[in-house]
Scaffold this motif. Structure first.
Motif, short mmCIF file in Angstrom:
data_model
loop_
_atom_site.label_atom_id
_atom_site.label_comp_id
_atom_site.label_asym_id
_atom_site.label_seq_id
_atom_site.Cartn_x
_atom_site.Cartn_y
_atom_site.Cartn_z
N LEU A 252 -2.20 11.41 -19.39
CA LEU A 252 -2.82 11.75 -21.21
C LEU A 252 -3.70 12.85 -21.04
CD1 LEU A 252 -3.41 10.92 -24.06
CD2 LEU A 252 -4.60 8.62 -23.24
N LEU A 253 -5.01 12.37 -19.82
CA LEU A 253 -6.32 13.13 -19.79
C LEU A 253 -5.61 14.10 -19.57
CD1 LEU A 253 -8.67 10.44 -17.83
CD2 LEU A 253 -8.76 11.05 -19.77
N GLN A 254 -4.50 14.97 -18.47
CA GLN A 254 -3.85 16.29 -18.36
C GLN A 254 -3.96 16.58 -19.66
OE1 GLN A 254 -1.38 15.76 -15.46
NE2 GLN A 254 -1.53 18.17 -14.76
N MET A 255 -3.22 16.13 -19.84
CA MET A 255 -2.71 16.70 -22.02
C MET A 255 -3.47 17.20 -22.93
SD MET A 255 0.39 14.26 -22.18
CE MET A 255 1.26 15.41 -23.44
N LEU A 256 -5.00 16.37 -22.62
CA LEU A 256 -6.08 16.74 -23.68
C LEU A 256 -6.94 17.63 -22.58
CD1 LEU A 256 -7.28 13.79 -24.00
CD2 LEU A 256 -6.49 14.47 -25.91
N LYS A 257 -6.76 18.33 -21.94
CA LYS A 257 -7.09 19.09 -20.73
C LYS A 257 -6.31 19.50 -20.38
CE LYS A 257 -10.43 16.78 -18.58
NZ LYS A 257 -10.97 16.42 -17.38
N ASP B 192 -6.13 22.71 -19.70
CA ASP B 192 -7.22 23.97 -18.46
C ASP B 192 -7.02 23.68 -16.98
OD1 ASP B 192 -8.83 22.75 -19.42
OD2 ASP B 192 -9.85 23.80 -19.48
N ALA B 193 -7.71 22.16 -16.88
CA ALA B 193 -7.64 22.45 -15.44
C ALA B 193 -6.56 21.27 -14.33
CB ALA B 193 -8.83 21.24 -15.63
N LEU B 194 -5.99 22.21 -13.59
CA LEU B 194 -4.95 21.69 -13.55
C LEU B 194 -4.87 21.19 -12.04
CD1 LEU B 194 -3.02 25.30 -13.67
CD2 LEU B 194 -2.88 23.47 -14.57
N GLY B 195 -4.28 19.60 -11.34
CA GLY B 195 -4.62 19.35 -10.14
C GLY B 195 -6.08 18.45 -10.98
N SER B 196 -6.09 18.37 -12.13
CA SER B 196 -7.41 17.43 -12.00
C SER B 196 -7.68 16.36 -11.55
CB SER B 196 -7.94 16.83 -13.51
OG SER B 196 -6.78 16.13 -14.55
N PRO B 197 -8.28 15.95 -11.06
CA PRO B 197 -8.76 14.74 -10.10
C PRO B 197 -8.86 13.00 -10.87
CG PRO B 197 -11.25 15.36 -9.78
CD PRO B 197 -10.14 16.55 -11.12
N GLU B 198 -8.82 13.41 -12.46
CA GLU B 198 -8.11 12.34 -12.97
C GLU B 198 -7.89 11.98 -12.94
OE1 GLU B 198 -10.39 15.08 -14.39
OE2 GLU B 198 -12.15 14.45 -14.44
N ARG B 199 -6.52 12.46 -12.80
CA ARG B 199 -4.51 12.22 -12.39
C ARG B 199 -4.62 11.86 -11.32
NH1 ARG B 199 -0.57 10.82 -13.76
NH2 ARG B 199 1.49 11.79 -13.09
N HIS B 200 -5.30 12.22 -10.34
CA HIS B 200 -4.75 11.82 -9.04
C HIS B 200 -5.68 9.78 -9.18
CE1 HIS B 200 -2.80 15.42 -7.88
NE2 HIS B 200 -4.18 16.19 -7.56
N PHE B 201 -6.58 10.35 -9.65
CA PHE B 201 -7.61 8.87 -8.55
C PHE B 201 -6.70 7.39 -10.23
CE2 PHE B 201 -11.04 6.24 -10.16
CZ PHE B 201 -11.11 5.29 -9.20
N SER B 202 -6.00 8.19 -11.27
CA SER B 202 -6.04 7.22 -11.69
C SER B 202 -4.63 6.56 -11.38
CB SER B 202 -5.81 7.37 -13.59
OG SER B 202 -4.50 9.11 -13.74
N PHE B 203 -3.89 7.86 -11.01
CA PHE B 203 -2.91 7.17 -10.22
C PHE B 203 -2.99 6.55 -8.94
CE2 PHE B 203 0.36 8.03 -6.69
CZ PHE B 203 1.61 8.10 -7.09
N TRP B 204 -3.32 6.52 -8.28
CA TRP B 204 -3.50 5.77 -6.96
C TRP B 204 -4.22 4.17 -7.34
CZ3 TRP B 204 -1.16 6.55 -2.68
CH2 TRP B 204 -0.26 8.08 -2.97
N ILE B 205 -5.06 4.03 -8.23
CA ILE B 205 -5.21 2.51 -8.96
C ILE B 205 -4.24 1.67 -9.38
CG2 ILE B 205 -7.02 1.71 -10.64
CD1 ILE B 205 -8.73 3.01 -7.78
#
Length: 74
Positions: A13-18, A20-33
């Protein structure tokens, strides 16, 4: 377990809202958590099933209600 899926998908969801930020750390962090929560929940389900089987096996035949199929409870 659903909480783990929600956390994991929040990164998407955060990646869809932003976009322009490809490979954002929020995506990876939420995936692992989220993955950690899913694994923890799976472990808890297996552990509780194992404990249930031990408790039922420790009961005397007189303590188990007639017609009760304990294997179906798993």
């Amino acid at each position: 377990m659903a909480f783990g899926f929600v956390i994991e998908r929040s990164g998407l969801l955060l990646q869809m809202l932003k976009p322009d930020a490809l490979g954002s750390p929020e995506r990876h962090f939420s995936f692992w958590i989220g993955l950690v929560f899913l694994m923890l929940d799976s472990w808890a389900a297996c552990w509780s099933s194992w404990k249930y089987k031990r408790v039922v096996k420790a009961q005397k035949p007189i303590e188990i209600r007639e017609g009760y199929a304990s294997i179906l409870a798993l």
